[in-house]
Design a protein around this motif. Structure first.
Motif, PDB file in Angstrom:
ATOM      1  N   GLN A   1       0.827  -1.206   0.000  1.00  0.00           N
ATOM      2  CA  GLN A   1       0.000   0.000   0.000  1.00  0.00           C
ATOM      3  C   GLN A   1       0.863   1.259   0.000  1.00  0.00           C
ATOM      4  O   GLN A   1       0.586   2.237  -0.709  1.00  0.00           O
TER       5      GLN A   1
ATOM      6  N   CYS B   1      -4.175   5.715  -8.453  1.00  0.00           N
ATOM      7  CA  CYS B   1      -4.762   6.056  -7.156  1.00  0.00           C
ATOM      8  C   CYS B   1      -5.038   4.748  -6.378  1.00  0.00           C
ATOM      9  O   CYS B   1      -5.747   3.866  -6.875  1.00  0.00           O
ATOM     10  N   PRO B   2      -4.464   4.573  -5.185  1.00  0.00           N
ATOM     11  CA  PRO B   2      -4.615   3.304  -4.439  1.00  0.00           C
ATOM     12  C   PRO B   2      -6.059   2.841  -4.265  1.00  0.00           C
ATOM     13  O   PRO B   2      -6.326   1.651  -4.431  1.00  0.00           O
ATOM     14  N   PRO B   3      -7.005   3.709  -3.921  1.00  0.00           N
ATOM     15  CA  PRO B   3      -8.390   3.210  -3.811  1.00  0.00           C
ATOM     16  C   PRO B   3      -8.929   2.625  -5.119  1.00  0.00           C
ATOM     17  O   PRO B   3      -9.624   1.609  -5.128  1.00  0.00           O
ATOM     18  N   ILE B   4      -8.564   3.289  -6.252  1.00  0.00           N
ATOM     19  CA  ILE B   4      -9.028   2.769  -7.539  1.00  0.00           C
ATOM     20  C   ILE B   4      -8.323   1.453  -7.861  1.00  0.00           C
ATOM     21  O   ILE B   4      -8.927   0.504  -8.379  1.00  0.00           O
TER      22      ILE B   4
ATOM     23  N   LYS C   1      -7.246  -0.653  -5.697  1.00  0.00           N
ATOM     24  CA  LYS C   1      -7.858  -1.656  -4.807  1.00  0.00           C
ATOM     25  C   LYS C   1      -9.179  -2.155  -5.384  1.00  0.00           C
ATOM     26  O   LYS C   1      -9.481  -3.354  -5.359  1.00  0.00           O
ATOM     27  N   PHE C   2      -9.953  -1.224  -5.971  1.00  0.00           N
ATOM     28  CA  PHE C   2     -11.231  -1.615  -6.575  1.00  0.00           C
ATOM     29  C   PHE C   2     -10.992  -2.535  -7.775  1.00  0.00           C
ATOM     30  O   PHE C   2     -11.671  -3.558  -7.950  1.00  0.00           O
TER      31      PHE C   2
ATOM     32  N   LYS D   1      -2.199  -5.971  -5.781  1.00  0.00           N
ATOM     33  CA  LYS D   1      -2.180  -4.513  -5.923  1.00  0.00           C
ATOM     34  C   LYS D   1      -0.869  -4.024  -6.512  1.00  0.00           C
ATOM     35  O   LYS D   1      -0.838  -3.122  -7.360  1.00  0.00           O
TER      36      LYS D   1
ATOM     37  N   ARG E   1      -9.987  -6.046  -6.680  1.00  0.00           N
ATOM     38  CA  ARG E   1     -11.112  -6.893  -6.267  1.00  0.00           C
ATOM     39  C   ARG E   1     -11.802  -7.519  -7.472  1.00  0.00           C
ATOM     40  O   ARG E   1     -12.265  -8.658  -7.412  1.00  0.00           O
TER      41      ARG E   1
ATOM     42  N   TRP F   1       1.060   4.255  -2.909  1.00  0.00           N
ATOM     43  CA  TRP F   1       0.899   5.679  -2.635  1.00  0.00           C
ATOM     44  C   TRP F   1       2.139   6.471  -3.076  1.00  0.00           C
ATOM     45  O   TRP F   1       2.014   7.584  -3.600  1.00  0.00           O
TER      46      TRP F   1
END
Length: 208
Positions: free
Chosen positions: A10, A48-51, A53-54, A63, A57, A14
């Motif tokens: 992670q 972008c880490p949240p994207i 991560k999505f 990641k 999934r 970032w």
């Protein structure tokens, strides 16, 4: 390795995301806001880490793998952006050079036209008068000035000189400045005239 990736994956994502954000912002000054916007949007969408991560999934990929692939895609995008930017700069440079050459050509044509006009004016201009004629005209002018000066001198000589004379009421004589008694007249008998004529008209005679 897997343990390191699992613990620090992670943070690595970032870090990669921030690096590309900084690069995209710096491109505003080097490549212009258009190319910087493209890199910024792609960096935000792909790194972008949240994207990420999505996407992980949905695809079941790690990641870090997704981040590495996204970073590779962003690197290729930046290389293509640099290529297009360099091409645009080269085109702008050529356009500027063409405009400069065209402007220099117009200036040269204008200068040639001005030189031609000056040559035509010199050809049309009448020749200067002969030197002999100029000397004659100068001689006539000098002679006229000399005659005028002589007349003025004669007029000044003909005019009577105005002399302050002093007259005595007691004896009826007037005295000029060269007479010995000019300054010996008593104040009660003194009369002053602007000229001998004025004294003579008043009935006074010149002292011998």
């Amino acid at each position: 390795m897997n343990k390191f990736i699992k613990e620090h994956g992670q943070v690595i994502l970032w870090f990669i995301f921030l690096v590309f954000m900084i690069i995209s912002l710096s491109m505003v000054f080097t490549h212009g806001i258009g190319y910087a916007s493209i890199v910024f949007i792609l960096s935000f969408v792909l790194l972008c880490p949240p994207i990420v991560k999505f996407i992980q999934r949905k695809t079941r990929l790690k990641k870090v793998v997704l981040g590495a692939v996204s970073a590779l895609v962003m690197t290729l995008t930046m290389l293509m952006t640099n290529h297009f930017s360099d091409a645009k700069k080269e085109e702008q440079r050529k356009t500027f050079q063409e405009k400069k050459e065209e402007r220099d050509k117009k200036i040269e044509e204008q200068s040639s036209a001005d030189n031609d006009s000056e040559k035509k004016e010199q050809q049309v201009a009448p020749p200067p008068p002969p030197k002999k004629r100029i000397d004659e005209q100068d001689g006539e002018k000098n002679e006229t000035v000399q005659i005028a000066q002589n007349k003025e001198t004669q007029t000044q000589l003909q005019q009577p000189k105005k002399v302050i004379v002093r007259a005595s009421k007691k004896n009826g004589y007037y005295y000029t400045p060269t007479h010995p008694s000019y300054n010996n007249i008593a104040a009660k008998n003194l009369l002053v005239f602007n000229s001998e004529e004025a004294a003579q008209k008043a009935g006074y005679r010149r002292a011998a």
